[in-house]
Structure formats: C-alpha cells, structure tokens
Motif scaffolding. Structure first.
Motif, PDB file in Angstrom:
ATOM      1  N   LYS A   7       0.836  -1.207   0.000  1.00  0.00           N
ATOM      2  CA  LYS A   7       0.000   0.000   0.000  1.00  0.00           C
ATOM      3  C   LYS A   7       0.865   1.249   0.000  1.00  0.00           C
ATOM      4  N   GLN A   8       1.962   1.221   0.776  1.00  0.00           N
ATOM      5  CA  GLN A   8       2.860   2.378   0.825  1.00  0.00           C
ATOM      6  C   GLN A   8       3.348   2.739  -0.574  1.00  0.00           C
ATOM      7  N   ALA A   9       3.823   1.731  -1.308  1.00  0.00           N
ATOM      8  CA  ALA A   9       4.371   1.992  -2.637  1.00  0.00           C
ATOM      9  C   ALA A   9       3.293   2.399  -3.629  1.00  0.00           C
ATOM     10  N   LEU A  10       2.181   1.676  -3.644  1.00  0.00           N
ATOM     11  CA  LEU A  10       1.163   1.938  -4.661  1.00  0.00           C
ATOM     12  C   LEU A  10       0.438   3.260  -4.448  1.00  0.00           C
ATOM     13  N   THR A  11       0.369   3.717  -3.203  1.00  0.00           N
ATOM     14  CA  THR A  11      -0.235   5.022  -2.950  1.00  0.00           C
ATOM     15  C   THR A  11       0.516   6.115  -3.708  1.00  0.00           C
ATOM     16  N   LEU A  12       1.815   5.939  -3.866  1.00  0.00           N
ATOM     17  CA  LEU A  12       2.623   6.900  -4.610  1.00  0.00           C
ATOM     18  C   LEU A  12       2.628   6.624  -6.108  1.00  0.00           C
ATOM     19  N   LEU A  13       2.568   5.344  -6.488  1.00  0.00           N
ATOM     20  CA  LEU A  13       2.748   4.980  -7.891  1.00  0.00           C
ATOM     21  C   LEU A  13       1.467   5.020  -8.716  1.00  0.00           C
ATOM     22  N   VAL A  14       0.345   4.642  -8.131  1.00  0.00           N
ATOM     23  CA  VAL A  14      -0.892   4.558  -8.910  1.00  0.00           C
ATOM     24  C   VAL A  14      -1.274   5.890  -9.549  1.00  0.00           C
ATOM     25  N   PRO A  15      -1.199   7.027  -8.841  1.00  0.00           N
ATOM     26  CA  PRO A  15      -1.551   8.292  -9.516  1.00  0.00           C
ATOM     27  C   PRO A  15      -0.673   8.596 -10.720  1.00  0.00           C
ATOM     28  N   ARG A  16       0.569   8.132 -10.693  1.00  0.00           N
ATOM     29  CA  ARG A  16       1.463   8.364 -11.828  1.00  0.00           C
ATOM     30  C   ARG A  16       1.081   7.486 -13.017  1.00  0.00           C
ATOM     31  N   ILE A  17       0.366   6.411 -12.737  1.00  0.00           N
ATOM     32  CA  ILE A  17      -0.055   5.497 -13.797  1.00  0.00           C
ATOM     33  C   ILE A  17      -1.376   5.937 -14.419  1.00  0.00           C
TER      34      ILE A  17
ATOM     35  N   ALA B 148      -7.396  12.299 -13.544  1.00  0.00           N
ATOM     36  CA  ALA B 148      -8.807  12.271 -13.944  1.00  0.00           C
ATOM     37  C   ALA B 148      -9.544  11.049 -13.419  1.00  0.00           C
ATOM     38  N   HIS B 149      -8.818  10.122 -12.796  1.00  0.00           N
ATOM     39  CA  HIS B 149      -9.411   8.880 -12.315  1.00  0.00           C
ATOM     40  C   HIS B 149      -9.172   8.749 -10.818  1.00  0.00           C
ATOM     41  N   THR B 150      -9.929   7.875 -10.165  1.00  0.00           N
ATOM     42  CA  THR B 150      -9.851   7.729  -8.715  1.00  0.00           C
ATOM     43  C   THR B 150      -9.468   6.306  -8.338  1.00  0.00           C
ATOM     44  N   TYR B 151      -9.002   6.175  -7.114  1.00  0.00           N
ATOM     45  CA  TYR B 151      -8.615   4.844  -6.627  1.00  0.00           C
ATOM     46  C   TYR B 151      -8.669   4.829  -5.102  1.00  0.00           C
ATOM     47  N   LYS B 152      -8.759   3.638  -4.554  1.00  0.00           N
ATOM     48  CA  LYS B 152      -8.632   3.432  -3.116  1.00  0.00           C
ATOM     49  C   LYS B 152      -7.879   2.124  -2.915  1.00  0.00           C
ATOM     50  N   ILE B 153      -6.923   2.132  -2.009  1.00  0.00           N
ATOM     51  CA  ILE B 153      -6.090   0.960  -1.769  1.00  0.00           C
ATOM     52  C   ILE B 153      -6.414   0.386  -0.398  1.00  0.00           C
ATOM     53  N   TYR B 154      -6.638  -0.927  -0.350  1.00  0.00           N
ATOM     54  CA  TYR B 154      -6.938  -1.624   0.896  1.00  0.00           C
ATOM     55  C   TYR B 154      -5.818  -2.638   1.152  1.00  0.00           C
TER      56      TYR B 154
ATOM     57  N   TYR C 242       3.200  -5.208 -16.303  1.00  0.00           N
ATOM     58  CA  TYR C 242       1.884  -5.796 -16.521  1.00  0.00           C
ATOM     59  C   TYR C 242       0.841  -5.045 -15.699  1.00  0.00           C
ATOM     60  N   PHE C 243       1.155  -4.783 -14.435  1.00  0.00           N
ATOM     61  CA  PHE C 243       0.248  -4.033 -13.565  1.00  0.00           C
ATOM     62  C   PHE C 243      -0.026  -2.649 -14.134  1.00  0.00           C
ATOM     63  N   ARG C 244       1.022  -1.934 -14.483  1.00  0.00           N
ATOM     64  CA  ARG C 244       0.888  -0.590 -15.053  1.00  0.00           C
ATOM     65  C   ARG C 244       0.030  -0.596 -16.314  1.00  0.00           C
ATOM     66  N   ASP C 245       0.351  -1.507 -17.228  1.00  0.00           N
ATOM     67  CA  ASP C 245      -0.352  -1.536 -18.505  1.00  0.00           C
ATOM     68  C   ASP C 245      -1.786  -2.022 -18.350  1.00  0.00           C
ATOM     69  N   LYS C 246      -2.023  -2.910 -17.395  1.00  0.00           N
ATOM     70  CA  LYS C 246      -3.387  -3.379 -17.154  1.00  0.00           C
ATOM     71  C   LYS C 246      -4.263  -2.231 -16.662  1.00  0.00           C
ATOM     72  N   LEU C 247      -3.766  -1.445 -15.727  1.00  0.00           N
ATOM     73  CA  LEU C 247      -4.547  -0.291 -15.262  1.00  0.00           C
ATOM     74  C   LEU C 247      -4.844   0.652 -16.410  1.00  0.00           C
ATOM     75  N   ARG C 248      -3.846   0.976 -17.186  1.00  0.00           N
ATOM     76  CA  ARG C 248      -4.054   1.924 -18.282  1.00  0.00           C
ATOM     77  C   ARG C 248      -5.016   1.393 -19.336  1.00  0.00           C
ATOM     78  N   SER C 249      -4.998   0.083 -19.553  1.00  0.00           N
ATOM     79  CA  SER C 249      -5.898  -0.500 -20.545  1.00  0.00           C
ATOM     80  C   SER C 249      -7.355  -0.463 -20.093  1.00  0.00           C
ATOM     81  N   MET C 250      -7.555  -0.342 -18.780  1.00  0.00           N
ATOM     82  CA  MET C 250      -8.927  -0.340 -18.232  1.00  0.00           C
ATOM     83  C   MET C 250      -9.499   1.063 -18.088  1.00  0.00           C
TER      84      MET C 250
END
Length: 219
Positions: A13-23, A27-33, A207-215
């Motif tokens: 969660k620590q890492a993805l909280t910083l990385l997901v917005p960059r991906i 304009a999009h939202t997210y929540k990490i559990y 794969y994670f990065r590209d999967k998010l962007r493809s969705m």
C-alpha cells in the motif's frame, strides 16, 4: 474510472499510494486496501477466518462477490474495477492465476477485475528501478543490483536487503519478521518517491501498469 486495489500487506500500500496516480493520472480515482497477510484460497471458496484478521486470499471470494453486487448497482456511466495485487512467491504463475480466475467464475454478478502478481515478491517492483534505489540509498551495492535478473525467483527481499542494509538479509533476519516487515515498509516509503513508472524493468510491474491503463475509460 475508479479502481479498488487490494494488496496483501502494508508495504504494498505504501508503494502503490505513490505509484498509482502516476499510472492513471488525475482524472481517475482509486482506493487501496491493505491486508495483514496473503493466506490461501480455500478449496470450497468458504472463508475459515474472521474477516477482522484481514487475510487476503481467504477473504477474496467474499470480497469479489461483494464488489460484483456493488458495481452492478452503479449508474451505467460510472466505471469501476477491482485490482488484486499479491506476491507470486514460489507458486506456479499459470496455476495460481487460474485459481484466481476460478473465483470470478463463482461471482454473480461478476465484477470487472484484474489480478496482478508481483514476481517473486513486491520488492521485485522496487528492484525494477535501480536508479530509484540508488537515489534513496546512495551507498547501495550497485554491482549486486545490476546482477539481479528482473522477476527472478531468487529471494527478492533478501537481495534488496543485501544491497542496501548494513549486514544484509542475514542481520535483518536475526531481528525477526516484525523487523523485516518494518524494513519493507521503509523501502517502499524511501524508494517509491523516486520511481519512474515508465522506466521500470520488472515485467510484472509493467503488466500491472499496462493493465490499469488499458482499463481506463474517458473521464
């Protein structure tokens, strides 16, 4: 697009909280559990643990069914997906992914979902950006980092510990798993701010990065 991202531990969660917005951009939202551990998929897909214990795979069938019901109630123009992020460890990638897909087959309605596995461990995603590691730890052992083969099954956290921690993995292990977990959180906090999501060389991170962007859908 909204993403509900389930991760197996606090360092993820620590890492993805910083990385997901960059991906995904602003304009999009997210929540990490985050969960306390990965656990196991039960053969009958029936949880055997208290939900408060927060064991990811044990609770996953219940969680995905709940997301399916929740997403089905959203307006047609509101798009959402659940992303499950966990370590592959020593599992067979093909077999484990099929186990996860089988859980979706038991959901009605089925949520939009993706399974993104860090190969071998979450630290592989940090090791995919050597420049970020060196920026966070200028005294890191660069020869050791350069010898790492991306997504190798090699004891990933141990290799990172050997590269950046005094005494390496051996010294850290003597302090117990609580100390190891704390160090993993620290790595995420210190390295992730320097990471470039488009520079990363870990195939499983890409794969994670590209999967998010493809969705992503138009905002």
């Amino acid at each position: 697009m909204h993403f509900d991202i389930l991760v197996e531990d606090a360092s993820g969660k620590q890492a993805l909280t910083l990385l997901v917005p960059r991906i995904i951009g602003q304009a999009h939202t997210y929540k990490i559990y985050s969960y306390k551990c990965i656990g196991h998929i039960q053969k009958n897909l029936k949880s055997k643990t208290d939900p408060q214990k927060r064991v990811l795979l044990d609770q996953l069938p219940r969680l995905l069914k709940a997301y399916g019901r929740t997403y089905a109630g959203y307006p047609p123009d509101y798009h959402a997906a659940v992303i499950v992020v966990c370590d592959l460890d020593a599992k067979c990638l093909k077999a484990f992914r099929q186990e996860l897909l089988d859980i979706l087959d038991h959901c009605n309605p089925t949520p939009k979902a993706a399974f993104c596995l860090a190969v071998e461990e979450g630290e592989a995603w940090l090791l995919g950006d050597t420049a970020a590691i060196v920026a966070a730890y200028p005294k890191a052992k660069r020869a050791l980092l350069s010898s790492y083969e991306n997504d190798a099954i090699c004891g990933t956290w141990e290799l990172l510990a050997d590269a950046v921690c005094p005494g390496g993995a051996k010294a850290l292990s003597t302090k117990g798993w609580y100390a190891v977990g704390g160090q993993k959180n620290l790595w995420a906090q210190r390295i992730a701010p320097h990471m470039d999501v488009d520079r990363n060389t870990s195939p499983s991170f890409c794969y994670f990065r590209d999967k998010l962007r493809s969705m992503l859908t138009p905002s």
